[in-house]
Enzyme design. Structure first.
Site, PDB file in Angstrom:
ATOM      1  N   GLY A  41     -41.929   8.725 -23.097  1.00 13.52           N
ATOM      2  CA  GLY A  41     -42.733   8.386 -23.874  1.00 13.52           C
ATOM      3  C   GLY A  41     -44.217   8.661 -23.181  1.00 13.52           C
TER       4      GLY A  41
ATOM      5  CB  VAL B  45     -38.385   7.505 -26.514  1.00 10.53           C
ATOM      6  CG1 VAL B  45     -37.471   7.797 -25.227  1.00 10.53           C
ATOM      7  CG2 VAL B  45     -39.568   8.425 -26.115  1.00 10.53           C
TER       8      VAL B  45
ATOM      9  CE1 TYR C 271     -37.212  -0.919 -31.580  1.00 11.27           C
ATOM     10  CE2 TYR C 271     -39.108  -0.464 -32.344  1.00 11.27           C
ATOM     11  CZ  TYR C 271     -38.481  -1.057 -31.486  1.00 11.27           C
ATOM     12  OH  TYR C 271     -38.840  -1.760 -30.484  1.00 11.27           O
ATOM     13  CD  GLU C 272     -42.101   2.127 -36.983  1.00 14.25           C
ATOM     14  OE1 GLU C 272     -42.289   2.577 -38.074  1.00 14.25           O
ATOM     15  OE2 GLU C 272     -42.893   2.534 -36.034  1.00 14.25           O
TER      16      GLU C 272
ATOM     17  CE1 TYR D  17     -47.700   3.656 -27.362  1.00 16.50           C
ATOM     18  CE2 TYR D  17     -47.672   2.007 -29.058  1.00 16.50           C
ATOM     19  CZ  TYR D  17     -47.330   3.440 -28.671  1.00 16.50           C
ATOM     20  OH  TYR D  17     -46.545   3.850 -29.515  1.00 16.50           O
TER      21      TYR D  17
ATOM     22  CG  ASN E 288     -42.863  -1.882 -31.083  1.00 16.35           C
ATOM     23  OD1 ASN E 288     -42.272  -2.298 -29.963  1.00 16.35           O
ATOM     24  ND2 ASN E 288     -42.544  -0.685 -31.760  1.00 16.35           N
TER      25      ASN E 288
ATOM     26  N   GLY F  24     -37.260   4.220 -20.678  1.00 15.04           N
ATOM     27  CA  GLY F  24     -37.438   3.948 -19.409  1.00 15.04           C
ATOM     28  C   GLY F  24     -37.445   5.181 -18.456  1.00 15.04           C
TER      29      GLY F  24
END
Length: 167
Positions: free
Chosen positions: A97, A87, A23-24, A131, A124, A93
């Site tokens: 998290g 997650v 993902y990163e 956050y 991101n 959702g």
């Protein structure tokens, strides 16, 4: 449900670390093996701890948070550093998290940790927005520094001898 990880979770933790790295956009950098994780998390001298979030619908692992203590010379107190929060996309959702972060915040409070810190990639946006919604403070005037590979080895080659003193 949030629970502490067990040694039996290592294969799933390893898989999620690889999913997070993909993902990163850094899949090739995730080189840790299951054996390394088993030793780091459950060996004689654990380096980190993991919380697991299970999906209420099917009991499968939905996500994880890997953290370790740190120390602030400014406050003279310990804190928590969150290395990984992940997650799985199909369970996002559903509150996993937030539940993981809330459980970590509770661990901070229980242990007198005054700081709970982590980093997020600047691209991101979903994570940044999440956050921010929790009230996280973004320290824009601080930059993460890292030495690894050849630069780390080169600097280490210039290290003076370190005297070891016993109390």
């Amino acid at each position: 449900m949030i629970r502490t990880a067990t040694v039996h979770d290592v294969p799933e933790i390893h898989a999620m670390i690889r999913e997070l790295a993909a993902y990163e956009k850094a899949a090739t950098q995730a080189r840790a093996t299951e054996e390394q994780l088993r030793e780091a998390l459950f060996g004689a001298h654990p380096a980190a701890s993991v919380l697991i979030s299970e999906d209420d619908a099917d009991g499968r692992i939905a996500g994880f948070a890997l953290w370790f203590p740190r120390f602030s010379t400014w406050t003279g107190t310990r804190g928590m550093y969150l290395e990984d929060l992940f997650v799985r996309p199909h369970t996002r959702g559903a509150g996993h998290g937030k539940a993981l972060l809330a459980a970590l915040a509770a661990i901070c409070r229980e242990n007198g940790f005054e700081r709970f810190e982590w980093v997020v990639l600047d691209w991101n946006e979903p994570a940044i927005g999440f956050y921010r919604s929790l009230g996280a403070e973004f320290l824009d005037d601080w930059t993460v520094c890292r030495l690894s590979g050849a630069p780390l080895a080169d600097l280490a080659a210039h290290a003076p001898a370190v005297a070891r003193r016993t109390p």
